[in-house]
Design a protein around this motif. Structure first.
Motif, PDB file in Angstrom:
ATOM      1  N   THR A  87      71.027 -27.967 -63.943  1.00  0.00           N
ATOM      2  CA  THR A  87      71.513 -26.683 -63.453  1.00  0.00           C
ATOM      3  C   THR A  87      73.023 -26.650 -63.248  1.00  0.00           C
ATOM      4  N   GLY A  88      73.627 -27.807 -62.966  1.00  0.00           N
ATOM      5  CA  GLY A  88      74.971 -27.818 -62.411  1.00  0.00           C
ATOM      6  C   GLY A  88      74.869 -27.815 -60.893  1.00  0.00           C
ATOM      7  N   TRP A  89      76.011 -27.990 -60.210  1.00  0.00           N
ATOM      8  CA  TRP A  89      76.002 -28.184 -58.755  1.00  0.00           C
ATOM      9  C   TRP A  89      75.712 -26.890 -57.984  1.00  0.00           C
ATOM     10  N   ASP A  90      76.591 -25.903 -58.055  1.00  0.00           N
ATOM     11  CA  ASP A  90      76.370 -24.669 -57.303  1.00  0.00           C
ATOM     12  C   ASP A  90      75.096 -23.936 -57.721  1.00  0.00           C
ATOM     13  N   PRO A  91      74.808 -23.841 -59.036  1.00  0.00           N
ATOM     14  CA  PRO A  91      73.568 -23.167 -59.441  1.00  0.00           C
ATOM     15  C   PRO A  91      72.298 -23.861 -58.961  1.00  0.00           C
ATOM     16  N   LEU A  92      72.395 -25.143 -58.616  1.00  0.00           N
ATOM     17  CA  LEU A  92      71.242 -25.847 -58.057  1.00  0.00           C
ATOM     18  C   LEU A  92      70.848 -25.219 -56.728  1.00  0.00           C
ATOM     19  N   PHE A  93      71.824 -24.972 -55.874  1.00  0.00           N
ATOM     20  CA  PHE A  93      71.565 -24.352 -54.577  1.00  0.00           C
ATOM     21  C   PHE A  93      71.107 -22.903 -54.765  1.00  0.00           C
ATOM     22  N   ASP A  94      71.755 -22.196 -55.694  1.00  0.00           N
ATOM     23  CA  ASP A  94      71.347 -20.817 -55.983  1.00  0.00           C
ATOM     24  C   ASP A  94      69.907 -20.760 -56.480  1.00  0.00           C
ATOM     25  N   THR A 109      74.075 -35.144 -49.949  1.00  0.00           N
ATOM     26  CA  THR A 109      74.143 -35.697 -48.606  1.00  0.00           C
ATOM     27  C   THR A 109      73.425 -34.784 -47.614  1.00  0.00           C
ATOM     28  N   ILE A 110      72.604 -35.375 -46.770  1.00  0.00           N
ATOM     29  CA  ILE A 110      71.920 -34.619 -45.724  1.00  0.00           C
ATOM     30  C   ILE A 110      72.926 -34.322 -44.612  1.00  0.00           C
ATOM     31  N   THR A 111      73.204 -33.044 -44.385  1.00  0.00           N
ATOM     32  CA  THR A 111      74.129 -32.645 -43.321  1.00  0.00           C
ATOM     33  C   THR A 111      73.464 -31.580 -42.444  1.00  0.00           C
ATOM     34  N   ASP A 112      73.960 -31.442 -41.230  1.00  0.00           N
ATOM     35  CA  ASP A 112      73.417 -30.430 -40.319  1.00  0.00           C
ATOM     36  C   ASP A 112      73.606 -29.031 -40.895  1.00  0.00           C
ATOM     37  N   LYS A 113      74.738 -28.805 -41.547  1.00  0.00           N
ATOM     38  CA  LYS A 113      75.013 -27.486 -42.118  1.00  0.00           C
ATOM     39  C   LYS A 113      74.001 -27.160 -43.211  1.00  0.00           C
ATOM     40  N   ARG A 114      73.722 -28.120 -44.086  1.00  0.00           N
ATOM     41  CA  ARG A 114      72.756 -27.876 -45.161  1.00  0.00           C
ATOM     42  C   ARG A 114      71.340 -27.732 -44.617  1.00  0.00           C
ATOM     43  N   LYS A 115      71.044 -28.435 -43.530  1.00  0.00           N
ATOM     44  CA  LYS A 115      69.696 -28.351 -42.960  1.00  0.00           C
ATOM     45  C   LYS A 115      69.423 -26.990 -42.319  1.00  0.00           C
ATOM     46  N   GLU A 116      70.465 -26.196 -42.091  1.00  0.00           N
ATOM     47  CA  GLU A 116      70.260 -24.853 -41.573  1.00  0.00           C
ATOM     48  C   GLU A 116      69.566 -23.968 -42.606  1.00  0.00           C
ATOM     49  N   LYS A 117      69.777 -24.293 -43.885  1.00  0.00           N
ATOM     50  CA  LYS A 117      69.269 -23.443 -44.965  1.00  0.00           C
ATOM     51  C   LYS A 117      68.200 -24.112 -45.820  1.00  0.00           C
ATOM     52  N   TYR A 118      68.182 -25.451 -45.841  1.00  0.00           N
ATOM     53  CA  TYR A 118      67.256 -26.186 -46.695  1.00  0.00           C
ATOM     54  C   TYR A 118      66.549 -27.271 -45.895  1.00  0.00           C
ATOM     55  N   ASP A 119      65.420 -27.725 -46.422  1.00  0.00           N
ATOM     56  CA  ASP A 119      64.716 -28.862 -45.846  1.00  0.00           C
ATOM     57  C   ASP A 119      64.952 -30.082 -46.726  1.00  0.00           C
ATOM     58  N   GLY A 233      61.195 -24.349 -45.369  1.00  0.00           N
ATOM     59  CA  GLY A 233      59.836 -23.876 -45.147  1.00  0.00           C
ATOM     60  C   GLY A 233      58.849 -24.269 -46.218  1.00  0.00           C
ATOM     61  N   ASN A 234      59.325 -24.889 -47.310  1.00  0.00           N
ATOM     62  CA  ASN A 234      58.428 -25.290 -48.396  1.00  0.00           C
ATOM     63  C   ASN A 234      57.811 -26.650 -48.066  1.00  0.00           C
ATOM     64  N   THR A 235      56.939 -26.643 -47.069  1.00  0.00           N
ATOM     65  CA  THR A 235      56.361 -27.896 -46.582  1.00  0.00           C
ATOM     66  C   THR A 235      55.367 -28.497 -47.573  1.00  0.00           C
ATOM     67  N   GLU A 236      54.778 -27.671 -48.428  1.00  0.00           N
ATOM     68  CA  GLU A 236      53.805 -28.172 -49.395  1.00  0.00           C
ATOM     69  C   GLU A 236      54.410 -29.247 -50.292  1.00  0.00           C
ATOM     70  N   ILE A 237      55.529 -28.936 -50.926  1.00  0.00           N
ATOM     71  CA  ILE A 237      56.143 -29.906 -51.830  1.00  0.00           C
ATOM     72  C   ILE A 237      56.900 -30.978 -51.049  1.00  0.00           C
ATOM     73  N   LEU A 238      57.471 -30.612 -49.890  1.00  0.00           N
ATOM     74  CA  LEU A 238      58.198 -31.600 -49.096  1.00  0.00           C
ATOM     75  C   LEU A 238      57.271 -32.730 -48.654  1.00  0.00           C
ATOM     76  N   ASN A 239      56.055 -32.400 -48.252  1.00  0.00           N
ATOM     77  CA  ASN A 239      55.100 -33.430 -47.849  1.00  0.00           C
ATOM     78  C   ASN A 239      54.726 -34.339 -49.012  1.00  0.00           C
ATOM     79  N   LYS A 240      54.592 -33.748 -50.201  1.00  0.00           N
ATOM     80  CA  LYS A 240      54.288 -34.551 -51.392  1.00  0.00           C
ATOM     81  C   LYS A 240      55.448 -35.501 -51.718  1.00  0.00           C
TER      82      LYS A 240
END
Length: 265
Positions: A87-94, A109-119, A233-240
């Motif tokens: 995807t490239g970097w920015d389009p990955l998040f998009d 990198t896992i950061t507090d700022k990113r954890k506000e929007k992603y798991d 909120g996508n706990t289904e795939i996160l748990n896997k």
């Protein structure tokens, strides 16, 4: 999508696809979250394949690297199918925001700022920042670069630590679409130093034999932890993912992959 010069011609290719089913597979790529021929769900994994040795886009369009091997092993151990998308970097998040990508792995990198929007999954890699400077440079820490032109890959931890040290509007900060471009400018004298993740910056520096440089490890830099990212909120795939990651940590596969790219510890 950001625009910028690229390290090699292959990075000018459009989005590359590779079908992976628990580490192998073939065929046309379905859309995000689509079902494969067997009716089993296939998760789209996005990455920015311009970050060797973690993510690499080969001349034939195949995506390889440390993170690719890790994700393939996680999917195999977790019992789910994946499809790769460069995807490239920015389009990955998009893509995660819009639902066109289910999973992101790209030395994130896992950061507090990113954890506000992603798991994030549990960490699969521990990293730290390094400073690339000329061999005869007196620099021993980041603070010594005040007033100098510093190259970073935009929207990465390297950019964040420079801004934290010198301010968000620091005139000497130069952001690039990818790490190769920043290292290229360093060796051509357009920036005085480069700050980036240890594995990647060392890899590119060593691709320039005969050039005089050194890598500075500022002890004030915090350790960073890479994680696999999903939409919040996508706990289904996160748990896997966490299940598969736990298994490859316990059976030694994760360490085996690490040793392949970085040597035994």
């Amino acid at each position: 999508m950001k625009l910028g010069k690229k390290w090699m011609a292959t990075l000018a290719l459009t989005i590359g696809f590779g079908m992976v089913a628990a580490g192998c597979g073939s065929g046309a790529a379905p859309s995000s979250g689509a079902s494969g021929g067997s009716g089993e769900k296939v998760y789209v994994v996005g990455t920015d394949a311009a970050y060797p040795p973690f993510q690499v886009l080969e001349a034939d369009g195949k995506i390889t690297g440390h993170d690719i091997d890790v994700m393939n092993a996680v999917a195999e151990a977790g019992g789910f199918k994946i499809e790769w998308r460069n995807t490239g970097w920015d389009p990955l998040f998009d893509g995660l925001d819009k639902g066109t990508v289910d999973i992101g792995i790209s030395s994130i990198t896992i950061t507090d700022k990113r954890k506000e929007k992603y798991d994030f999954s549990d960490s699969y890699f521990v990293a730290n920042q390094l400073i690339l400077v000329p061999e005869d440079s007196p620099v021993t820490k980041l603070a010594d670069l005040e007033g100098k032109n510093i190259g970073v890959q935009a929207a990465t931890t390297g950019e964040e630590v420079v801004k934290k040290a010198f301010g968000d509007t620091y005139a000497g900060l130069k952001g690039y679409d990818d790490m190769p471009s920043s290292v290229d400018d360093f060796f051509n004298g357009r920036v005085d130093a480069v700050v980036g993740d240890n594995g990647v910056i060392a890899f590119y520096a060593k691709k320039n034999p005969g050039k005089k440089f050194k890598l500075v490890d500022d002890q004030s830099f915090e350790k960073e932890y890479y994680g696999i990212m999903v939409k919040k909120g996508n706990t289904e795939i996160l748990n896997k993912i966490n299940d598969g990651l736990k298994k490859i940590k316990e059976n030694g596969k994760l360490q085996e992959i690490y040793n392949q790219y970085f040597g035994n510890q």
